[in-house]
Design a protein around this motif. Structure first.
Motif, mmCIF file in Angstrom:
data_model
loop_
_atom_site.group_PDB
_atom_site.id
_atom_site.type_symbol
_atom_site.label_atom_id
_atom_site.label_comp_id
_atom_site.label_asym_id
_atom_site.label_seq_id
_atom_site.Cartn_x
_atom_site.Cartn_y
_atom_site.Cartn_z
ATOM 1 N N MET A 268 0.819 -1.206 0.000
ATOM 2 C CA MET A 268 0.000 0.000 0.000
ATOM 3 C C MET A 268 0.856 1.262 0.000
ATOM 4 O O MET A 268 0.500 2.267 -0.630
ATOM 5 C CB MET A 268 -0.923 -0.006 1.220
ATOM 6 N N MET A 269 1.986 1.220 0.696
ATOM 7 C CA MET A 269 2.869 2.382 0.699
ATOM 8 C C MET A 269 3.373 2.675 -0.715
ATOM 9 O O MET A 269 3.308 3.823 -1.190
ATOM 10 C CB MET A 269 4.055 2.149 1.635
ATOM 11 N N PHE A 270 3.859 1.636 -1.396
ATOM 12 C CA PHE A 270 4.348 1.838 -2.770
ATOM 13 C C PHE A 270 3.207 2.203 -3.713
ATOM 14 O O PHE A 270 3.405 2.931 -4.697
ATOM 15 C CB PHE A 270 5.072 0.589 -3.260
ATOM 16 N N PHE A 271 2.001 1.726 -3.390
ATOM 17 C CA PHE A 271 0.843 2.085 -4.221
ATOM 18 C C PHE A 271 0.595 3.586 -4.167
ATOM 19 O O PHE A 271 0.404 4.242 -5.215
ATOM 20 C CB PHE A 271 -0.397 1.316 -3.744
ATOM 21 N N PHE A 272 0.570 4.178 -2.969
ATOM 22 C CA PHE A 272 0.309 5.610 -2.854
ATOM 23 C C PHE A 272 1.450 6.442 -3.441
ATOM 24 O O PHE A 272 1.205 7.510 -4.009
ATOM 25 C CB PHE A 272 0.074 5.987 -1.387
ATOM 26 N N ILE A 273 2.667 5.972 -3.315
ATOM 27 C CA ILE A 273 3.783 6.696 -3.935
ATOM 28 C C ILE A 273 3.652 6.648 -5.454
ATOM 29 O O ILE A 273 3.891 7.646 -6.155
ATOM 30 C CB ILE A 273 5.123 6.093 -3.477
ATOM 31 N N THR A 274 3.231 5.500 -5.973
ATOM 32 C CA THR A 274 3.013 5.371 -7.423
ATOM 33 C C THR A 274 1.889 6.287 -7.883
ATOM 34 O O THR A 274 1.978 6.943 -8.937
ATOM 35 C CB THR A 274 2.683 3.916 -7.781
ATOM 36 N N VAL A 275 0.800 6.351 -7.074
ATOM 37 C CA VAL A 275 -0.309 7.249 -7.394
ATOM 38 C C VAL A 275 0.185 8.690 -7.461
ATOM 39 O O VAL A 275 -0.193 9.463 -8.357
ATOM 40 C CB VAL A 275 -1.428 7.103 -6.351
ATOM 41 N N ALA A 276 1.060 9.074 -6.524
ATOM 42 C CA ALA A 276 1.599 10.436 -6.517
ATOM 43 C C ALA A 276 2.384 10.713 -7.789
ATOM 44 O O ALA A 276 2.233 11.784 -8.406
ATOM 45 C CB ALA A 276 2.480 10.628 -5.292
ATOM 46 N N VAL A 277 3.200 9.760 -8.202
ATOM 47 C CA VAL A 277 4.005 9.956 -9.411
ATOM 48 C C VAL A 277 3.098 10.086 -10.640
ATOM 49 O O VAL A 277 3.283 10.988 -11.485
ATOM 50 C CB VAL A 277 4.995 8.786 -9.580
ATOM 51 N N VAL A 278 2.085 9.215 -10.742
ATOM 52 C CA VAL A 278 1.179 9.243 -11.888
ATOM 53 C C VAL A 278 0.395 10.552 -11.928
ATOM 54 O O VAL A 278 0.238 11.181 -12.989
ATOM 55 C CB VAL A 278 0.222 8.028 -11.836
ATOM 56 N N MET A 279 -0.090 10.984 -10.754
ATOM 57 C CA MET A 279 -0.864 12.224 -10.711
ATOM 58 C C MET A 279 -0.014 13.432 -11.075
ATOM 59 O O MET A 279 -0.494 14.368 -11.726
ATOM 60 C CB MET A 279 -1.480 12.405 -9.324
ATOM 61 N N LEU A 280 1.235 13.414 -10.697
ATOM 62 C CA LEU A 280 2.114 14.532 -11.071
ATOM 63 C C LEU A 280 2.383 14.540 -12.568
ATOM 64 O O LEU A 280 2.498 15.616 -13.184
ATOM 65 C CB LEU A 280 3.434 14.442 -10.289
ATOM 66 N N ILE A 301 1.377 19.864 -4.071
ATOM 67 C CA ILE A 301 1.077 19.353 -2.728
ATOM 68 C C ILE A 301 -0.066 18.349 -2.778
ATOM 69 O O ILE A 301 0.016 17.261 -2.190
ATOM 70 C CB ILE A 301 0.727 20.525 -1.791
ATOM 71 N N ILE A 302 -1.152 18.704 -3.479
ATOM 72 C CA ILE A 302 -2.337 17.841 -3.490
ATOM 73 C C ILE A 302 -2.076 16.540 -4.226
ATOM 74 O O ILE A 302 -2.485 15.459 -3.763
ATOM 75 C CB ILE A 302 -3.526 18.596 -4.122
ATOM 76 N N MET A 303 -1.361 16.600 -5.336
ATOM 77 C CA MET A 303 -1.185 15.403 -6.168
ATOM 78 C C MET A 303 0.119 14.660 -5.901
ATOM 79 O O MET A 303 0.223 13.475 -6.246
ATOM 80 C CB MET A 303 -1.239 15.800 -7.653
ATOM 81 N N GLY A 304 1.087 15.329 -5.294
ATOM 82 C CA GLY A 304 2.364 14.663 -5.059
ATOM 83 C C GLY A 304 2.662 14.414 -3.592
ATOM 84 O O GLY A 304 2.800 13.272 -3.148
ATOM 85 N N PRO A 307 -0.398 12.295 -1.356
ATOM 86 C CA PRO A 307 -0.416 10.825 -1.488
ATOM 87 C C PRO A 307 0.856 10.171 -0.941
ATOM 88 O O PRO A 307 0.792 9.093 -0.342
ATOM 89 C CB PRO A 307 -0.550 10.603 -3.002
ATOM 90 N N THR A 308 1.992 10.846 -1.151
ATOM 91 C CA THR A 308 3.233 10.302 -0.587
ATOM 92 C C THR A 308 3.171 10.280 0.932
ATOM 93 O O THR A 308 3.619 9.324 1.579
ATOM 94 C CB THR A 308 4.435 11.147 -1.049
ATOM 95 N N SER A 309 2.592 11.337 1.512
ATOM 96 C CA SER A 309 2.448 11.385 2.974
ATOM 97 C C SER A 309 1.548 10.260 3.465
ATOM 98 O O SER A 309 1.806 9.666 4.518
ATOM 99 C CB SER A 309 1.867 12.737 3.398
ATOM 100 N N ILE A 310 0.486 9.950 2.723
ATOM 101 C CA ILE A 310 -0.394 8.847 3.105
ATOM 102 C C ILE A 310 0.391 7.540 3.133
ATOM 103 O O ILE A 310 0.250 6.720 4.052
ATOM 104 C CB ILE A 310 -1.582 8.724 2.131
ATOM 105 N N GLY A 311 1.262 7.337 2.148
ATOM 106 C CA GLY A 311 2.092 6.129 2.131
ATOM 107 C C GLY A 311 3.012 6.054 3.339
ATOM 108 O O GLY A 311 3.160 4.995 3.956
ATOM 109 N N LEU A 312 3.611 7.200 3.687
ATOM 110 C CA LEU A 312 4.498 7.221 4.853
ATOM 111 C C LEU A 312 3.716 7.022 6.151
ATOM 112 O O LEU A 312 4.188 6.362 7.080
ATOM 113 C CB LEU A 312 5.264 8.543 4.897
ATOM 114 N N ILE A 313 2.506 7.602 6.208
ATOM 115 C CA ILE A 313 1.677 7.408 7.402
ATOM 116 C C ILE A 313 1.319 5.942 7.570
ATOM 117 O O ILE A 313 1.322 5.405 8.682
ATOM 118 C CB ILE A 313 0.412 8.294 7.313
#
Length: 672
Positions: A268-280, A301-304, A307-313
């Motif tokens: 899930m962490m890598f998923f949210f980081i991937t989402v951040a990259v795709v959204m950017l 902030i919103i797209m990068g 989501p990365t913070s959610i992965g770290l959380i």
């Protein structure tokens, strides 16, 4: 369109509920959780309806004050009141239940707030608040629940007031800083996501700390209050600092984080980081699809970042190791002297040291029991200031369990006027000295003397019976000792087997350090004069004391000088004794010679035996010969006495001939 915005606003609610699910099912009290959730909903509705009235109370438009007063202050005071009411309704709440219920209240509050944000969707500030509302309220309400849970466990008024103050001020301060960063905007919004991670980390530390706290039923069985347990729990932290400061590292290294997580968490962490990259990568298309017009910084902030913070959380939740707080946390001690009196006549019992003074208790580094239930008057001396005399009772002691701190806990039962002022000065002193030492400000090395003394650096103890030899003369010395109880004698053994007592040492004195300092063999034998309790330490401890405590180094030099002077005095006395013994032995030989010669019939009047002897000359001869000559003369006479009755004249001639030979060999003047 409105429904899609509301659905978008509701997405963070189940997301963060699932992230913290491990805590919500820790002790599933779903009815209590639902009640808290509904309290949060009710609070949010009440504040939204009362917004015009609230804004009328604060008519100014300062952005920073808006963040603190119109948002953080009002919301957190409301949350505090409701969580406090839940505690009153459920008085048997554990700290963990308190935190979980407060988090559910924060989620309920966020639900209503996000719906209102969705209705006003479009403003960049509203969009940012919408995505961060849930984690901010969840964590800050969790802080309130944590401190109110500690307050419920505490019995001392000072502690209860302290936790109430923390439950209000800390969440308001953190939430106010966060909201101000959002409202001010500009480059400040880059701090939004780091703030979220910090909030989550603080909450995780609190939850991990909860797992180390003894349950109330255990504390009741030990007859301890929560604040008593806190003081006992802090003692190993002080001891670890002392060991680390001497270069003696902990044998057990406990990591702060537990990175062995479930595979699902990593995915899930890598998923949210991937989402951040795709959204950017496709941020322009996404902005166009949502019909949003945001600044470049806000889009990033919103797209990068978010989501990365959610992965770290996801990675942080449950990652703090509770064992770290039990095995690796260190605290800088400030050593204070504590003088105990056991009656109103100020009869002094003893002086101890303590690392920790609170309004509820203090922990004394005692070496033997004071007696549970015993009452004392206490006087605290820290640096150059002294407390008024307080009253306390011994409520806990340990001298056998190596897993718990050794010493006595004194519960303060009567605080005199001026004691709180002393405590305030004591805490300021601790804080300023700790800051100066950690920042290595000028003179910081001198500050170590407040943290380090012999009794604190020597943690290992040894109990010995009377007449037990601690070490022997000529042994290699690699340890030194502190007498915590008893008396130690030091002696040297002569070749003849006789013992010369060189010195004695009493309670509070160090011995054995000369061999450790110079790497020399022991110069004397040390033996317990009574039953003794000794603290034992290695060379590293002595080096640390000399380096870090100038007063100790000076006292050690004086003690060494005194010990050398005492040794010289003892040796001089023994040399005098030996010389006196030699003279006495010589006189005994002389007397023996006179008796033997008299026994052979030599008479000064010459009446009985016809010998031409001058006894005055013989006395002169005897005074001039040494012990060896006298001994040989005696042996000579003893050999000849069997033939005395055959012919005294012939024998006398032979005796004096041999005496002349002896005199020439030993260079003694013998003339007849």
């Amino acid at each position: 369109m409105l429904m899609s915005k509301i659905l978008l606003a509701l997405i963070p609610i189940p997301l963060f509920y699932l992230i913290y699910l491990r805590y919500f099912i820790y002790k599933p009290e779903y009815v209590k959780h639902l009640e808290s959730f509904l309290y949060g909903v009710a609070l949010a509705l009440l504040l939204k309806l009362g917004t015009p009235f609230i804004y009328s109370l604060f008519p100014f438009t300062d952005l920073a004050l808006d963040g603190f007063l119109k948002a953080a202050l009002i919301e957190k005071i409301g949350a505090f009141c409701l969580i406090y009411l839940v505690h009153r309704y459920y008085p048997n709440f554990s700290i963990m239940e308190s935190v979980v219920s407060a988090m559910m209240l924060g989620i309920g509050f966020s639900l209503v707030e996000n719906v209102f944000y969705a209705i006003n969707f479009g403003s960049s500030i509203i969009i940012l608040r919408l995505i961060v509302s849930v984690p901010v309220h969840l964590t800050t309400c969790g802080f309130i629940g944590y401190y109110l849970g500690l307050r419920r466990l505490s019995e001392t008024p000072v502690y209860r007031k302290q936790y109430i103050a923390k439950a209000l001020l800390i969440p308001i301060l953190l939430h106010g800083i966060f909201d101000t960063s959002l409202i001010v905007g500009g480059k400040m919004i880059y701090f939004v996501c780091p703030f979220l991670i910090i909030f989550v980390l603080i909450l995780e530390v609190m939850i991990a700390r909860i797992h180390t706290i003894f349950p109330m039923d255990v504390l009741d069985a030990m007859n301890l209050r929560f604040e008593d347990w806190l003081t006992i729990d802090r003692q190993p932290h002080f001891e670890r600092w002392i060991l680390n400061s001497m270069g003696t590292q902990n044998t057990i290294s406990i990591p702060f984080f537990r990175w062995k997580r479930e595979a699902f968490t990593w995915v899930m962490m890598f998923f949210f980081i991937t989402v951040a990259v795709v959204m950017l990568l496709f941020q322009d298309s996404i902005m166009q699809f949502l019909s949003l017009s945001l600044k470049q910084d806000e889009q990033f902030i919103i797209m990068g970042l978010f989501p990365t913070s959610i992965g770290l959380i996801l990675l942080l939740v449950g990652a703090i190791n509770p064992q770290f707080f039990e095995e690796s946390v260190i605290r800088i001690p400030v050593i204070s002297d504590v003088v105990l009196y056991n009656d109103t006549n100020h009869h002094m019992e003893e002086t101890f040291v303590t690392f920790d003074i609170t309004a509820a208790n203090c922990f004394l580094r005692t070496s033997e029991p004071l007696g549970l239930g015993t009452e004392f008057n206490l006087l605290f001396e820290c640096a150059s200031f002294v407390s008024p005399e307080a009253r306390g009772t011994v409520v806990w002691e340990n001298f056998t369990n190596d897993q718990a701190p050794k010493g006595s806990l004194i519960r303060l039962t009567c605080l005199p006027k001026g004691f709180i002022t002393f405590l305030a000065r004591y805490y300021i002193f601790r804080f300023t000295k700790g800051i100066a030492f950690n920042l290595k400000m000028p003179g910081f090395e001198v500050i170590r003397k407040f943290f380090m003394r012999p009794i604190t650096t020597m943690q290992n103890e040894k109990s010995l019976k009377s007449n037990t030899i601690i070490y022997k003369e000529e042994e290699k010395g690699n340890k030194f000792y502190l007498i915590k109880k008893g008396r130690v004698l030091f002696y040297k053994k002569k070749k003849s087997g006789d013992i010369i007592v060189m010195d004695t040492a009493e309670v509070g004195e160090i011995f054995g350090e000369m061999s450790v300092l110079g790497n020399y063999p022991r110069s004397e034998t040390a033996v317990c004069g009574t039953d003794c309790l000794l603290a034992v330490a290695e060379r590293d401890n002595l080096d640390a004391l000399i380096r870090n405590n100038p007063d100790f180094a000076l006292s050690l030099i004086k003690k060494l000088a005194d010990r050398v002077n005492m040794s010289e005095k003892v040796l001089s006395e023994n040399i005098f004794t030996l010389e006196r013994q030699r003279r006495e032995s010589q006189q005994l030989f002389h007397v023996a010679m006179l008796f033997i010669l008299t026994g052979l019939g030599y008479n000064p009047e010459g009446d009985n035996i016809n010998l031409k002897l001058d006894l005055a000359k013989i006395a002169g001869i005897i005074r001039n010969i040494d012990d060896e000559v006298a001994s040989e003369i005696i042996n000579l006479v003893m050999r000849k006495q069997s033939s005395l009755f055959d012919g005294m004249n012939d024998i006398s001639d032979e005796i004096f001939q041999e005496l002349e030979i002896i005199s020439s060999r030993f260079d003694v003047d013998i003339n007849f």
